[in-house]
Design an enzyme around this catalytic site. Sequence first.
Site, PDB file in Angstrom:
ATOM      1  CG  HIS A   1      43.889  30.933 -31.361  1.00  0.00           C
ATOM      2  ND1 HIS A   1      44.193  32.164 -32.061  1.00  0.00           N
ATOM      3  CD2 HIS A   1      44.546  29.982 -32.061  1.00  0.00           C
ATOM      4  CE1 HIS A   1      45.208  32.014 -32.648  1.00  0.00           C
ATOM      5  NE2 HIS A   1      45.593  30.588 -32.670  1.00  0.00           N
TER       6      HIS A   1
ATOM      7  CE  LYS B   1      25.080  44.201 -39.621  1.00  0.00           C
ATOM      8  NZ  LYS B   1      24.341  45.429 -40.495  1.00  0.00           N
TER       9      LYS B   1
ATOM     10  N   GLY C   1      49.510  34.323 -35.712  1.00  0.00           N
ATOM     11  CA  GLY C   1      49.814  34.719 -36.890  1.00  0.00           C
ATOM     12  C   GLY C   1      50.411  33.433 -37.776  1.00  0.00           C
TER      13      GLY C   1
ATOM     14  CD  GLU D   1      42.076  34.686 -30.147  1.00  0.00           C
ATOM     15  OE1 GLU D   1      42.741  34.448 -31.135  1.00  0.00           O
ATOM     16  OE2 GLU D   1      42.479  34.198 -28.941  1.00  0.00           O
TER      17      GLU D   1
ATOM     18  CE1 TYR E   1      55.571  34.103 -35.260  1.00  0.00           C
ATOM     19  CE2 TYR E   1      54.776  36.258 -34.863  1.00  0.00           C
ATOM     20  CZ  TYR E   1      55.776  35.444 -35.474  1.00  0.00           C
ATOM     21  OH  TYR E   1      56.920  36.124 -35.637  1.00  0.00           O
TER      22      TYR E   1
ATOM     23  CG  ASP F   1      25.633  48.030 -41.091  1.00  0.00           C
ATOM     24  OD1 ASP F   1      25.105  47.833 -39.989  1.00  0.00           O
ATOM     25  OD2 ASP F   1      25.868  47.496 -42.020  1.00  0.00           O
TER      26      ASP F   1
END
Length: 538
Positions: free
Chosen positions: A195, A394, A77, A197, A105, A252
């Site tokens: 991070h 997606k 964050g 990710e 964070y 979609d």
Amino acid sequence: MRHRAPPPLAKRPPCRYPARMTQHDRLLIIDFGSQVTQLIARRLRELNVYCEIHPFQKVTDSFLAEFAPKAIILSGGPASVFANGAPMPPQAVFELGVPVLGICYGQQVMMHCLGGKVERGQGTAEFGRAYVTPTADRLALLEGWFDTGREQVWMSHGDHVSEIAPGFQVYGTSPNAPFAITADPARRFFAVQFHPEVHHTPKGATLYRNFVRLAGFRGDWTMGAYREDAIARIRAQVGGEQVICGLSGGVDSSVAAVLIHEAIGDQLTCVFVDHGLLRQGEAEQVVTMFRDHYNMPLIHADESDLFLGALEGVSDPEVKRKTIGRLFIEVFEKHAKSVGGARFLAQGTLYPDVIESVSFSGGPSVTIKSHHNVGGLPEKMGMTLVEPLRELFKDEVRALGRELGLPASFIGRHPFPGPGLAIRCPGEVTREKLAILRQADAVFIDQIRRHGLYDEIWQAFVALLPVKTVGVMGDGRTYDHACALRAVTSVDGMTADYYPFTHDFLGETATRIINEVRGINRVTYDITSKPPGTIEWE
């Protein structure tokens, strides 16, 4: 992690489609405002782990008791633990007896809450690529790491942990983060300053795999399971009422229509709105496909005059999107009356649409742009939304489409935005510009197909630029439009990179466009990644 304070939150309608799936093991991601929090969810879904993102201010003791997470991740964050009103989790997070992973964070918050110390950045900030070196101790979270020495990670922090909390040990260090990896294995508390990710941490997925294994997740969240859950939720939400579905012909909305039709059958009517902003021949293709292949009612609403009239003189991209969103709702409400007063409106809204338009659950992340079916919706609407894909990326929608039996050739179509060519025509939208843009786009896509590149590219299109340039054609002077080709590779649309066409391909394509499309005399290629750019131009 400490950055500039984020701008005020954009106001958004509350989430109208609850997504609780009680029969699955659940992981809770507490969002402290990182722009890449959603990528944590992507990594977990790739491991067939069901997770939900909730902003820190909504995670109370009672929420935790009801949610009953099997594990918790504290996101990164933009705040500092020193700031007044700094985002904090409830202390109950550390008293549930479940594994907790703090990221950036989230690591600082964990140390702050458990008795460690965090200091303001003074020459210890790290932004970008860094390398973590292991300590002598081994940790189950890091199985598969450090096999060949140090590991590359992605850092983005100003403040730093200066003293770890009691019970924690150090398992990895970097030049500016002596506590880059810390853990209290006995309590199954883990904390990393980087991070995992993002793809810039190459073995980040391995770290997440180890974490969910330590937490005992079964990995039972699949598209088959999602299909069953979604059908049950649709039936529970809709009951015996009529539903209209905004069908664009894209993947979609089409997957949403087929899924909802499987759930409620003839209670669903699809409305295909031709807003005058479609690609060449698209209206005919969509109407033919659905009437020939799917046994569901379909209304073809030609509202091009309405939309183009309302967009006349409008050049601001946010005004365009909100105008289109408002008009879509007006058209849907009109046709809802024609089918006996439908109370529900179904849309193919995806998770990236929600994230970019507004904070997903009212949290502290920053608005990027308003999508016509999210941030562009009017606050007062005569129907309730049904959005069964709202928490899918997606690639997950395509997997669900395969689960539902949609043709592979259809599932693989490039995305096309609801506002259509309006956001590929920066500046005012006119019929003349749209005609030029349609032809150029058709040539570009034809080129991609001729060269066998369509399936290698996630999305490709032409943007007509709001400038004219001088040219020479047939020994005469021209003063016509310039256009930009855009083609990107991606997995879920949250990040993207430009496709590396050869110069021969680009030269051949530019020649075709200039020769075949009257009104364009200059062609450029957009090589901007996402971030910092977005995929679409507006």
